[in-house]
Write a protein that holds these residues in place. Structure first.
Motif, mmCIF file in Angstrom:
data_model
loop_
_atom_site.group_PDB
_atom_site.id
_atom_site.type_symbol
_atom_site.label_atom_id
_atom_site.label_comp_id
_atom_site.label_asym_id
_atom_site.label_seq_id
_atom_site.Cartn_x
_atom_site.Cartn_y
_atom_site.Cartn_z
ATOM 1 N N GLN A 60 0.912 -1.312 -0.166
ATOM 2 C CA GLN A 60 0.103 0.104 -0.167
ATOM 3 C C GLN A 60 0.911 1.340 0.064
ATOM 4 O O GLN A 60 0.473 2.290 -0.720
ATOM 5 N N ALA A 61 2.225 1.108 0.615
ATOM 6 C CA ALA A 61 2.912 2.490 0.910
ATOM 7 C C ALA A 61 3.323 2.887 -0.597
ATOM 8 O O ALA A 61 3.488 3.745 -1.058
ATOM 9 N N GLN A 62 3.912 1.797 -1.507
ATOM 10 C CA GLN A 62 4.164 1.850 -2.467
ATOM 11 C C GLN A 62 3.205 2.527 -3.742
ATOM 12 O O GLN A 62 3.474 3.536 -4.568
ATOM 13 N N VAL A 63 2.033 2.051 -3.328
ATOM 14 C CA VAL A 63 0.852 2.356 -4.303
ATOM 15 C C VAL A 63 0.841 3.947 -4.242
ATOM 16 O O VAL A 63 0.368 4.549 -4.767
ATOM 17 N N GLU A 64 0.778 4.263 -2.883
ATOM 18 C CA GLU A 64 0.489 5.820 -2.345
ATOM 19 C C GLU A 64 1.395 6.480 -2.837
ATOM 20 O O GLU A 64 1.083 7.713 -3.362
ATOM 21 N N THR A 65 2.689 6.244 -2.691
ATOM 22 C CA THR A 65 3.750 7.029 -3.318
ATOM 23 C C THR A 65 3.753 7.076 -4.899
ATOM 24 O O THR A 65 4.003 8.384 -5.049
ATOM 25 N N GLY A 66 3.131 5.862 -5.524
ATOM 26 C CA GLY A 66 3.049 6.155 -6.849
ATOM 27 C C GLY A 66 2.015 7.035 -7.429
ATOM 28 O O GLY A 66 2.133 7.871 -8.241
ATOM 29 N N LEU A 67 0.987 6.988 -6.595
ATOM 30 C CA LEU A 67 -0.050 8.022 -6.930
ATOM 31 C C LEU A 67 0.238 9.291 -6.742
ATOM 32 O O LEU A 67 -0.247 10.329 -7.297
ATOM 33 N N ALA A 68 0.960 9.514 -5.658
ATOM 34 C CA ALA A 68 1.460 10.994 -5.066
ATOM 35 C C ALA A 68 2.315 11.461 -6.159
ATOM 36 O O ALA A 68 2.214 12.612 -6.647
ATOM 37 N N ALA A 69 3.204 10.665 -6.742
ATOM 38 C CA ALA A 69 4.315 11.193 -7.896
ATOM 39 C C ALA A 69 3.353 11.410 -9.209
ATOM 40 O O ALA A 69 3.820 12.485 -9.807
ATOM 41 N N LEU A 70 2.346 10.552 -9.380
ATOM 42 C CA LEU A 70 1.706 10.701 -10.752
ATOM 43 C C LEU A 70 0.840 12.107 -10.505
ATOM 44 O O LEU A 70 0.795 13.021 -11.131
ATOM 45 N N ARG A 71 0.216 12.338 -9.219
ATOM 46 C CA ARG A 71 -0.529 13.862 -9.123
ATOM 47 C C ARG A 71 0.355 14.925 -9.218
ATOM 48 O O ARG A 71 0.162 15.753 -9.752
ATOM 49 N N TYR A 72 1.669 14.511 -8.805
ATOM 50 C CA TYR A 72 2.711 16.061 -8.787
ATOM 51 C C TYR A 72 3.243 16.108 -9.889
ATOM 52 O O TYR A 72 2.988 17.250 -10.808
ATOM 53 N N ARG A 73 3.348 14.851 -11.016
ATOM 54 C CA ARG A 73 4.040 14.917 -12.225
ATOM 55 C C ARG A 73 3.067 15.756 -13.386
ATOM 56 O O ARG A 73 3.196 16.441 -14.180
ATOM 57 N N LEU A 74 1.909 15.046 -13.023
ATOM 58 C CA LEU A 74 0.734 15.143 -14.098
ATOM 59 C C LEU A 74 -0.039 16.753 -13.760
ATOM 60 O O LEU A 74 -0.281 17.443 -14.821
ATOM 61 N N LEU A 75 -0.583 16.645 -12.565
ATOM 62 C CA LEU A 75 -1.233 17.872 -12.287
ATOM 63 C C LEU A 75 -0.396 19.062 -11.412
ATOM 64 O O LEU A 75 -1.116 20.184 -11.245
ATOM 65 N N GLY A 76 0.674 18.796 -11.046
ATOM 66 C CA GLY A 76 1.467 19.944 -10.020
ATOM 67 C C GLY A 76 0.929 19.864 -8.903
ATOM 68 O O GLY A 76 1.369 20.959 -8.013
#
Length: 365
Positions: free
Chosen positions: A66-82
């Motif tokens: 779950q920690a890896q999934v949450e990190t991946g989602l946060a990274a996508l949120r930052y990279r795609l949406l800022g």
């Protein structure tokens, strides 16, 4: 003409998938609870009512990876949406700020007024025992590093807050230190990805606080400190990166961490190991600022004394001070000055339960 009856689409496959997922979740939950049975055995009935039982079990109920999934989602949120989530915002590239430092929470004006009452109560309580108090509100990062906001705006109430606080202290004849000039002279005085002061900011602040403290203590003492520095800078992942869920994200998917050449600041021991240490004259009841960048040690270096540091992470406005007051019977007779430090932002946060409890004991006027 033959008319074929409508054929209803089958939902059996979708239902089967949902059932399988629910069954897997139930099995994992039972397994996790069984693994945590020792923790469950120690919980009292009241823990299930006040929510503390749920907090104790929360880590055990996390799904695998779950920690890896949450990190991946946060990274996508930052990279795609800022976006850095609900609590963190980015100003200039790489400069992160806490949202609560820019916008007040509901009820902030009443919380501020109540904290003025609490301040007068605690200062009066300490003075009655012969101990002086020096109040230090560390300016918010967004105030000192305003040039790094790049379009972010602080609400007018937040900009006026520190002057209003100092005016309240002056009206109550309570000594305080305004750190704005000291920090402005050392900018950047804060880490890019953290809410706390960096080494330059902590050193400038310690110098200003020590100058005010010596009015109560007299001349600097004889205690000396040894200062060391690492050979090369290392990455420092700030608490704002952690809060944004990007602590473990690859560097290309998050703002870059700070690069810091770590220092050590330690009191020198002149005599042998059995020599007595001078009893403390100064107590620092601070927030996490008092535990970062060797602020307490730098303060002691300027004072020529060791500082009794009771600062605490998450102490907000008064957590450390109230904890220290609960130990009042154990304070040494040598103690002359309490330096009460907290973040400016804490003035506008909702009152803690301990603060509400103390307020309930105060007279209405």
């Amino acid at each position: 003409m033959d008319i074929k009856p409508d054929i209803e689409p089958s939902h059996r496959l979708g239902a089967a998938v949902c059932a399988a997922l629910l069954a897997a979740g139930l099995a994992w939950g039972i397994h996790s609870l069984w693994q945590s049975r020792g923790r469950l055995a120690g919980l009292t009935p009241s823990a299930w009512l006040d929510g503390s039982a749920g907090q104790a079990l929360k880590p055990a109920l996390r799904l695998p990876a779950q920690a890896q999934v949450e990190t991946g989602l946060a990274a996508l949120r930052y990279r795609l949406l800022g976006s850095l989530g609900k609590q963190v915002v980015q100003g200039c590239p790489g400069w992160l700020f806490y949202r609560d430092g820019l916008q007040p929470q509901p009820g902030h004006a009443q919380a501020f007024a109540q904290r003025l009452r609490l301040m007068r109560h605690w200062v009066g309580e300490l003075r009655a025992t012969g101990v002086q108090v020096l109040v230090v509100a560390v300016p918010d990062k967004s105030r000192v590093e305003a040039a790094r906001l790049c379009g972010l705006q602080a609400a007018p109430a937040m900009r006026e807050r520190l002057d209003d606080w100092h005016a309240g202290l002056a009206a109550s004849q309570v000594p305080y230190v305004d750190l704005r000039a000291a920090l402005d002279a050392r900018t950047p005085g804060y880490f890019r990805t953290d809410v706390h002061m960096n080494g330059h900011g902590a050193a400038a602040s310690a110098e200003a606080v020590a100058a005010a403290a010596l009015h109560f203590l007299g001349q600097p003492g004889q205690q000396r400190y040894a200062v060391g520095s690492a050979a090369r800078p290392t990455e420092r992942v700030g608490d704002l990166l952690v809060l944004a869920g990007l602590e473990h994200a690859p560097d290309r998917w998050r703002p870059l961490p700070d690069l810091v050449r770590e220092q050590t600041v330690k009191p020198e021991i002149a005599g042998g190991l059995l020599d007595e240490v001078a009893p403390p004259e100064v107590l620092l009841a601070g927030s996490s600022n008092g535990r970062r960048s060797h602020f307490a040690e730098r303060l002691g270096m300027r004072l020529g004394r060791q500082v009794w540091n009771l600062s605490m992470d998450g102490g907000q406005f008064s957590g450390a001070l109230q904890a220290a007051l609960r130990q009042r019977a154990q304070w040494p007779a040598s103690l002359r000055l309490v330096i009460w430090e907290f973040s400016e932002m804490a003035l506008s946060l909702p009152l803690t339960e301990d603060e509400k409890t103390t307020l309930a004991t105060l007279p209405s006027r």
